[in-house]
Design a protein around this motif. Structure first.
Motif, mmCIF file in Angstrom:
data_model
loop_
_atom_site.group_PDB
_atom_site.id
_atom_site.type_symbol
_atom_site.label_atom_id
_atom_site.label_comp_id
_atom_site.label_asym_id
_atom_site.label_seq_id
_atom_site.Cartn_x
_atom_site.Cartn_y
_atom_site.Cartn_z
ATOM 1 N N ASP A 71 94.273 28.727 31.832
ATOM 2 C CA ASP A 71 92.966 29.321 31.542
ATOM 3 C C ASP A 71 93.077 30.729 30.983
ATOM 4 O OD1 ASP A 71 91.724 27.061 32.415
ATOM 5 O OD2 ASP A 71 91.483 27.785 34.476
ATOM 6 N N GLU A 72 94.159 31.397 31.138
ATOM 7 C CA GLU A 72 94.304 32.786 30.697
ATOM 8 C C GLU A 72 94.563 32.858 29.196
ATOM 9 O OE1 GLU A 72 98.899 33.507 31.906
ATOM 10 O OE2 GLU A 72 97.492 33.133 33.520
ATOM 11 N N TYR A 73 94.346 34.003 28.623
ATOM 12 C CA TYR A 73 94.511 34.236 27.193
ATOM 13 C C TYR A 73 95.993 34.324 26.866
ATOM 14 C CZ TYR A 73 94.291 36.521 22.653
ATOM 15 O OH TYR A 73 94.454 36.832 21.335
ATOM 16 N N VAL A 74 96.460 33.507 25.923
ATOM 17 C CA VAL A 74 97.871 33.519 25.546
ATOM 18 C C VAL A 74 98.055 34.013 24.115
ATOM 19 C CG1 VAL A 74 98.607 31.760 27.182
ATOM 20 C CG2 VAL A 74 97.741 31.065 24.966
ATOM 21 N N GLY A 75 97.042 34.463 23.455
ATOM 22 C CA GLY A 75 97.174 35.027 22.114
ATOM 23 C C GLY A 75 96.582 34.117 21.058
ATOM 24 N N GLU A 76 96.558 34.650 19.802
ATOM 25 C CA GLU A 76 96.015 33.912 18.665
ATOM 26 C C GLU A 76 97.075 32.975 18.108
ATOM 27 O OE1 GLU A 76 92.941 34.355 17.114
ATOM 28 O OE2 GLU A 76 92.299 35.679 18.726
ATOM 29 N N ASN A 77 96.630 31.889 17.527
ATOM 30 C CA ASN A 77 97.556 31.008 16.817
ATOM 31 C C ASN A 77 97.953 31.666 15.508
ATOM 32 O OD1 ASN A 77 97.469 29.021 18.741
ATOM 33 N ND2 ASN A 77 95.854 27.857 17.728
ATOM 34 N N PRO A 78 99.230 31.655 15.142
ATOM 35 C CA PRO A 78 99.633 32.279 13.874
ATOM 36 C C PRO A 78 99.153 31.457 12.687
ATOM 37 C CG PRO A 78 101.498 31.183 14.901
ATOM 38 C CD PRO A 78 100.359 31.088 15.865
ATOM 39 N N ASN A 79 99.002 32.123 11.566
ATOM 40 C CA ASN A 79 98.576 31.459 10.335
ATOM 41 C C ASN A 79 99.822 30.826 9.701
ATOM 42 O OD1 ASN A 79 97.267 30.552 8.116
ATOM 43 N ND2 ASN A 79 96.988 32.567 7.175
ATOM 44 N N VAL A 80 100.003 29.570 9.901
ATOM 45 C CA VAL A 80 101.173 28.872 9.399
ATOM 46 C C VAL A 80 100.766 28.109 8.150
ATOM 47 C CG1 VAL A 80 102.931 27.146 9.923
ATOM 48 C CG2 VAL A 80 102.096 28.636 11.722
#
Length: 190
Positions: free
Chosen positions: A170-179
């Motif tokens: 449930d915690e914030y793990v960051g943004e997905n990179p622009n691949v």
């Protein structure tokens, strides 16, 4: 002049002639084997003696191997020692002996010249040989691994799912990179 040896030309007795021939040696060997076979058949242990000795040997095996993993040499040396000794019934673990009697069955099989003992349990449904009675003595070959001393499920819950759900934290793990797909454009140094 040479001396004349009269023993060389002396007539042999019928026993010397017979025992010196090939047929005589075979007959003597057959008579010797026949005497051994008769002695083995006559001195074969009774079923009650065989059962008593094997239960005594199993008691010693349970006492010696209480949760200890032995190697093959220890089993052989222990079994040879058990031929000449008896179990200490005052130090017997009653729960362990009751478990053995509940989960294992000792069967004695008569043969022409000897008797054999087998332990039958769920691990060894056809039985595993744990002793031989020959010439009036019982030779144990029992190992702790031949005995079934506890039961339980072989596998866990049978209704469990093989592939479990993936748990997303449930915690914030960051943004997905622009691949983006990579396209080879050649060597930039050229």
């Amino acid at each position: 002049m040479e001396q004349f040896n009269s023993n060389i030309y002396k007539k042999k007795t019928p026993w010397q002639e017979f025992s010196g021939s090939c047929l005589g040696k075979i007959v003597i060997l057959a008579v010797f084997i026949g005497i051994l076979v008769i002695a083995a058949a006559v001195s074969r242990p009774t079923e009650s003696m065989m059962r008593w000795q094997m239960e005594d040997n199993i008691m010693q095996c349970l006492h010696d191997n209480d949760s200890i993993e032995n190697d093959v040499i220890d089993d052989y040396v222990g079994n040879i020692g058990r031929i000449f000794s008896h179990a200490d019934t005052t130090d017997l673990n009653k729960e362990q002996w009751d478990t053995y009697q509940k989960l294992n069955r000792l069967e004695i099989y008569p043969h022409t010249l000897f008797r054999s003992a087998r332990i039958i349990n769920n691990i060894h449904p056809d039985g595993v040989r744990v002793g031989i009675g020959l010439f009036g003595i019982v030779i144990p070959t029992v190992k702790y691994s031949d005995l079934l001393m506890n039961t339980g499920a072989v596998r866990g819950d049978y209704n469990q799912r093989l592939i479990k759900d993936i748990v997303v934290p449930d915690e914030y793990v960051g943004e997905n990179p622009n691949v983006q797909p990579y396209h080879y454009k050649g060597n930039p140094d050229d």
